[in-house]
Structure formats: structure tokens, C-alpha cells
Design a protein around this motif. Structure first.
Motif, PDB file in Angstrom:
ATOM      1  N   LYS A   1      16.962   5.502 134.740  1.00 28.29           N
ATOM      2  CA  LYS A   1      15.741   5.217 133.956  1.00 28.29           C
ATOM      3  C   LYS A   1      14.518   5.267 134.869  1.00 28.29           C
ATOM      4  CE  LYS A   1      12.479   2.663 131.882  1.00 28.29           C
ATOM      5  NZ  LYS A   1      11.238   2.212 132.496  1.00 28.29           N
ATOM      6  N   LEU A   2      14.631   4.649 136.072  1.00 26.78           N
ATOM      7  CA  LEU A   2      13.515   4.614 137.024  1.00 26.78           C
ATOM      8  C   LEU A   2      13.164   6.010 137.538  1.00 26.78           C
ATOM      9  CD1 LEU A   2      14.382   1.407 139.087  1.00 26.78           C
ATOM     10  CD2 LEU A   2      12.668   1.636 137.303  1.00 26.78           C
ATOM     11  N   ARG A   3      14.165   6.889 137.596  1.00 29.97           N
ATOM     12  CA  ARG A   3      13.911   8.250 138.058  1.00 29.97           C
ATOM     13  C   ARG A   3      13.318   9.127 136.964  1.00 29.97           C
ATOM     14  NH1 ARG A   3      19.121  10.046 141.593  1.00 29.97           N
ATOM     15  NH2 ARG A   3      17.834  11.917 141.850  1.00 29.97           N
TER      16      ARG A   3
ATOM     17  N   THR B   1       8.682  -0.444 129.271  1.00 26.26           N
ATOM     18  CA  THR B   1       7.889   0.802 129.166  1.00 26.26           C
ATOM     19  C   THR B   1       6.388   0.513 129.206  1.00 26.26           C
ATOM     20  OG1 THR B   1       7.990   0.673 126.749  1.00 26.26           O
ATOM     21  CG2 THR B   1       9.673   2.023 127.845  1.00 26.26           C
TER      22      THR B   1
ATOM     23  N   ILE C   1      19.931   1.753 135.145  1.00 28.94           N
ATOM     24  CA  ILE C   1      18.558   1.420 135.562  1.00 28.94           C
ATOM     25  C   ILE C   1      18.028   2.487 136.513  1.00 28.94           C
ATOM     26  CG2 ILE C   1      17.162  -0.232 136.886  1.00 28.94           C
ATOM     27  CD1 ILE C   1      19.011  -2.457 135.782  1.00 28.94           C
ATOM     28  N   ARG C   2      18.878   2.906 137.457  1.00 27.39           N
ATOM     29  CA  ARG C   2      18.427   3.885 138.455  1.00 27.39           C
ATOM     30  C   ARG C   2      17.991   5.192 137.784  1.00 27.39           C
ATOM     31  NH1 ARG C   2      22.303   3.264 141.535  1.00 27.39           N
ATOM     32  NH2 ARG C   2      23.588   5.087 141.119  1.00 27.39           N
TER      33      ARG C   2
ATOM     34  N   ARG D   1       3.998  -2.051 131.032  1.00 28.01           N
ATOM     35  CA  ARG D   1       3.984  -3.092 132.075  1.00 28.01           C
ATOM     36  C   ARG D   1       2.956  -4.181 131.785  1.00 28.01           C
ATOM     37  NH1 ARG D   1       7.580  -3.041 135.397  1.00 28.01           N
ATOM     38  NH2 ARG D   1       8.657  -1.190 136.103  1.00 28.01           N
TER      39      ARG D   1
ATOM     40  N   PHE E   1      19.906  -1.068 145.154  1.00 32.21           N
ATOM     41  CA  PHE E   1      18.521  -0.599 145.093  1.00 32.21           C
ATOM     42  C   PHE E   1      17.886  -0.682 146.467  1.00 32.21           C
ATOM     43  CE2 PHE E   1      19.156  -2.174 140.720  1.00 32.21           C
ATOM     44  CZ  PHE E   1      18.907  -0.974 140.062  1.00 32.21           C
TER      45      PHE E   1
ATOM     46  N   TYR F   1      13.416  -3.901 134.522  1.00 30.48           N
ATOM     47  CA  TYR F   1      13.256  -2.487 134.901  1.00 30.48           C
ATOM     48  C   TYR F   1      13.196  -1.570 133.679  1.00 30.48           C
ATOM     49  CZ  TYR F   1      14.170  -3.572 139.831  1.00 30.48           C
ATOM     50  OH  TYR F   1      14.083  -4.058 141.119  1.00 30.48           O
TER      51      TYR F   1
END
Length: 572
Positions: A289-291, A229, A286-287, A231, A14, A226
Motif C-alpha cells: 500500500k505504501l509503495r 488516505t 501495508i508495504r 492524513r 519496516f 498506514y
């Protein structure tokens, strides 16, 4: 259409944010003239005074400013504590220190944050008086610690198991004597069992309602924050999602490629429940999902070994899915959408997961439950029986959804927090039993201090015990004060009667048998209050210097000159 195949599924690290190398200047305050500690104490007193107004059945509300939307009007101590930030840095350190006692009590017991803060304030106020007179703070704090441990043992002797008809009383007392809330929670617990799961949601009508749904809850949280949904609440919440059940540790990210690619193409959220997921396999998930390409969360399967495999089979039957096992000839790479389970809602927190289904698999669940019941009948070992009964409870117990209704958003938030407190208090009472409420159990514990003093090492430790004895009067005094009565008169009248059930009922403004009146407190909440208040006071009283950041002055922005049109004064 976006798909994972268009994205790199390699395992790169990351990106790390650029770190500032400039060190922050600090300001040091020493306890030479006592001014630093007085400032800290002022912060403690301000916090205790603020949350103290919410204590007891006649406690008032606190209005909290909200940058976005209407203000919050709450009667919940821990919500008020989260909002406190004082301008003076020393006072703010004191506020944060005592705030920790309330937050920790709320985390463990789910209620009692206000009592913790008030008790901590009492210990600090009384302790500061004797330290100012020249006593040794180290010995004083040891006396407080030993007294707290002894009082917890005494509390366990005072405690008793809660009876079914008392559940509504405990919930109502915690919700500020709101018996409508008490009866709703009692009804929910009767339907799903004492160990059943109850979730609280915002309703769409003005009245609160109770709904029982098929589902399962277990103690396993998300593998990485991460995946969150929401925060603000730090939870993962998916509706109409699929479940991938894998009875092995996922090591290679390529194994997940096909199943996640179909989730992206068909736009459905997916929850991975596996024995474990290695970092190499988790990082690309995770990557993506973050995108924003993929709605996904990963959790570890409940239990270990054979029990873990059985639990995965139970979840598969509940959700209509198939557990992917290499030994059964079904590998993760070959798995298709048909192998996935379905849930109408999945809610994942840091340490628990809730799966709610639509009830379409009820016949299969009943068949599974009857199979496990036959196993229970044929098992002699108590431990195995306990595990099998636990599985039956999880499969057949169901989940109660309490939908909170209110006329306005402001009232809804307050009601939601009250119901949350009441539910937590009821669960705490089921766990460790109940004691007499209204601050009377703490007051009765103060009578045990003289006996505890005999076991302490020296005079200064005995003074620490005396400090605790005086501080135990603070909560009931504040309950009386909020009810408009003199606290000292109430404490002396309650202590004049030797009956442990006798106390002051602030809601009715009378002295009576509090157990008959239904004024009960969960033992777990009282225990956490004693432990955490003593812990914070002990640390506070042994402090002698404070280090805080130097406040940097913000540059005053100059007003920009008003732009002119370039035309001179009129008439020239």
C-alpha cells in the motif's frame, strides 16, 4: 502493468528512520517569585480570550491564516485551538495545557470546547489568587476535584430526556442559532432514526441538501494508521471498492496473494474485513500500500463469536458478497473476485467504519430483515432480542448524507464545521439528555456549591469549592459580554429568579423561559466541560516548575554577491 507478483511478498521489517543521538538542551523555570506561573497563566488567558470571542449566539468569527489557499474564517472553538502556537515557550506551555481541556471535551462530546477553555481559565485565575495569598495548592486542587464530582451528580439530577421536537433546537443552538441547520439535522434523524448514522460531505451546489442511501455503520476502525488516505482527517476513503469478508484470523500472507493480485491488475480498492489479521500477514499488505501498488485497508469484523459470523453474513447480503469460511469449503486461497462484495463508498476512521451501497441489493436486504424479525418474535430472552433488533437497525436504517452547500470555499468550511458541531451536540443530547442552555445550568450549579462544602474535609478544600463557584459564572458572563451586555448584571438577575428554566436569551436580548425558547444544552457537553476544566486546573495549580527546550538561534543567511558579467565599467 504493476502487479503484486512483481513485488516481494515476504515479511521484512519496516525500515526504521535514523535516530538523532544528540540530546536537546532544556531550560528550567522555578516558581520562586511566581513569574513562571504568571507566564503560564498569560498563555491560558490568551487562548481563552481568543476562543472566547466565538461563544454564544452573538459570538464573532476568528480568521485563521492558511499557508495554502484562502484563509479560514471559523466560529468553531476546537479549530481555533488547533491553530494556536505562541512565541514565548512558557506561555505556549500554558496555552497547550488549557487547549487539552477543549480538545478532550470535543473528542468525547463533539462540542463545548470553548466553554471548557473559559471554565478552565476561570478556575486557574481564581485559584492563582488564593495560592498567591499562601494557601496550600494540593488541598485547593482536592477541593476542586471533589466539587467537580459532586457537581456532575447534581447535573444528572437536573438533566432530562430530549423530546423529538427539541432536536432542532439543540442543533440550532450549537450552530450559533442557525435554525436552517437545526431543521436539516432534525429531518435527517427522523429519516434514519435517533441511532441512525449521518455523514457530512462537501456539496457541489450553493444550497445544502439531504440524501438517504443504503448502507451500514459499525464500531470498528482500521487495523493500522498506514492505511489512511487523508492524513489531515486521519481517515480511509474509497469509492467503488470491493470487500473481502473472511470468517477467520488471517495468518499467512500467501493466502491473500491471488485476491490482492487481481485487485492490482484490475485497479480497484479492496477492504479486508476479517476476524483478525496477524502481523505477519498485515506487514506485506501495508508495504504494498505504501509503495502505491495497492489501494487497501483492513478492519476487524464487528462483535465476537456467533454474533461476529452473523454480522459478516449481514454485510455480505448488503454488499452482494460471500463470506469466506473454511467449513463451507471456500478457502481464502481459492477465493476469486466473484466472492467479493461491492460498495459505492467506504469510509473508515480510527474507531468506526461506514459502508455505503448503491441499493442494488435492497430486495435481499429486505428478505434478511424479515428473517431476523421472525427470530425476534420467537426469542424470549431480552438480551438476544436487543442484539437482533440492533442488526435490523443496522441493515434497514440507511445512512443520511448531508451535503453542505455554500457560495465560496471560505463559507463552505465555516458551514461544514457548524453543521458538524450541531450534529455532535444533537447526538450527545440523545445519549445523556438536556439541561437549560445559555450558560444558565452552570450558573444554577454554583448555588449547589454551598451544600457540597459541608462534605469537604478542611477549610482549604472549601476554598477550592468557592473557586469553582466563582468560575461557574465565567461562561454566562462571556456570553453576555459578546452580546454587548454587562455580565455581572445578567448573572445577578438570573439568580434572583428561583425558576430553573428562567435565564438570559442573548440572541433576543431578553430574560425568559429558556426551555420554551428552545435554548437547550446537551448534558453530556456540560458534564465534559466540568470534568475536563477541573482536571486541567487541578494539574496547573499544583505545578511548581517548568521545563522547556532552549530555542536555538537560526544562522542568518548572508546575501550572495550579485554575479558580474566579467566586463568592466562602460566607456573604459
Amino acid at each position: 502493468m504493476a502487479s503484486i507478483s512483481a513485488i516481494s511478498f515476504t515479511n521484512s521489517a519496516f525500515p526504521s528512520p535514523a535516530l538523532s543521538t544528540r540530546a536537546m538542551a532544556k531550560e528550567l523555570y522555578f516558581h520562586h517569585d511566581g513569574s513562571a506561573m504568571k507566564k503560564l497563566q498569560t498563555g491560558v488567558d490568551m487562548v481563552a480570550e481568543l476562543v472566547g470571542v466565538t461563544l454564544g449566539p452573538k459570538g464573532r468569527n476568528v480568521v485563521l491564516q492558511n499557508k495554502y489557499g484562502p484563509p479560514k474564517i471559523v466560529n468553531d472553538g476546537v479549530t481555533v485551538l488547533k491553530e494556536i502556537e505562541l512565541e514565548d515557550p512558557l506561555e505556549n506551555v500554558g496555552a497547550k495545557l488549557v487547549r487539552h481541556a477543549g480538545a478532550k471535551t470535543n473528542d468525547l462530546a463533539g462540542d463545548g470546547s470553548t466553554t471548557s477553555v473559559v471554565l478552565a481559565q476561570g478556575l486557574i485565575a481564581e485559584g492563582m489568587k488564593v495560592i498567591a495569598a499562601g494557601m496550600n495548592p494540593i488541598q485547593i486542587s482536592r477541593g476542586i476535584e471533589k466539587t467537580a464530582n459532586a457537581l456532575v451528580c447534581e447535573l444528572k439530577l437536573m438533566s432530562r430526556e430530549i423530546e423529538d421536537h427539541e432536536l432542532a433546537d439543540v442543533a440550532a443552538v450549537s450552530a450559533g442559532n442557525d435554525y436552517a441547520v437545526g431543521y436539516t439535522i432534525c429531518e435527517a434523524l427522523q429519516k434514519v432514526g435517533k441511532r441512525g448514522f449521518i455523514t457530512i460531505e462537501k456539496g457541489k451546489s450553493t444550497e445544502s441538501s439531504l440524501q438517504i442511501v443504503e448502507g451500514m455503520q459499525f464500531d470498528r476502525g482500521y487495523l493500522s494508521p498506514y492505511f489512511v488516505t487523508d492524513r489531515q482527517k486521519m481517515i480511509v476513503e474509497f469509492h467503488n471498492c470491493k470487500l473481502l469478508l473472511v470468517d477467520k484470523i488471517i495468518k499467512d500472507p500467501k493466502e491473500l496473494f491471488k485476491i490482492l493480485d487481481s485487485a492490482v491488475k484490475e485497479k480497484y480498492p479492496i477492504v479486508i474485513i476479517a476476524e483478525g489479521v496477524e502481523k505477519e500477514a498485515l506487514a506485506p499488505v501495508i508495504r504494498n500500500k505504501l509503495r502505491g501498488v495497492l489501494k487497501v485497508a483492513a478492519i476487524k469484523a464487528p462483535a465476537f463469536g456467533e454474533r461476529k459470523s452473523n454480522y459478516l453474513d449481514d454485510i455480505a447480503i448488503l454488499t452482494g458478497g460471500t463470506v469466506i469460511r473454511d467449513e463451507m469449503g471456500l478457502t481464502l486461497e481459492k477465493a476469486r473476485k466473484e466472492a467479493l462484495g461491492t460498495a459505492s463508498k467506504v469510509l473508515i476512521t480510527k474507531n468506526s467504519t461506514l459502508i455505503v451501497t448503491d441499493g442494488s441489493t435492497q430486495a435481499a436486504v429486505q428478505k434478511r430483515v424479515s428473517q431476523i424479525q421472525r427470530l425476534v418474535e420467537n426469542t424470549e430472552e431480552n438480551f438476544q432480542k436487543k442484539i437482533l433488533n440492533e442488526r435490523i437497525a443496522k441493515l434497514s436504517g440507511g445512512i443520511a448524507i448531508l451535503q453542505v452547500g455554500a457560495q465560496t470555499e471560505v463559507e463552505l468550511k465555516d458551514k461544514h464545521l457548524r453543521i458538524e458541531d450541531a450534529l455532535n451536540a444533537t447526538k450527545a443530547a440523545i445519549e445523556e439528555g438536556v439541561v437549560v442552555g445559555g450558560g444558565c445550568s452552570l450558573l444554577r450549579l454554583s448555588l449547589k456549591v454551598d451544600g457540597i462544602k459541608e462534605l469537604l474535609d478542611n477549610e482549604e478544600q472549601k476554598i477550592g469549592a468557592d473557586i469553582f463557584k466563582r468560575a461557574l459564572h465565567y461562561p454566562i458572563r462571556l456570553i453576555a459580554k459578546n452580546a454587548g451586555v454587562n455580565g455581572s448584571v445578567v448573572t445577578s438577575k438570573v439568580l434572583s429568579n428561583d425558576d430553573v428554566r428562567y435565564g438570559y436569551n442573548a440572541a433576543r436580548d431578553c430574560y425568559e423561559d429558556l426551555v420554551t425558547a428552545g435554548i437547550l444544552d446537551p448534558s453530556k457537553v456540560v458534564r465534559c466541560c466540568l470534568e475536563h476544566a477541573a482536571s486541567v486546573a487541578k494539574v496547573f495549580l499544583t505545578s511548581s516548575a517548568v521545563v522547556v527546550d532552549i530555542k536555538e538561534l537560526e544562522p542568518i543567511s548572508r546575501r550572495k554577491p550579485v554575479p558580474t558579467s566579467g566586463i568592466g565599467p562602460m566607456g573604459l
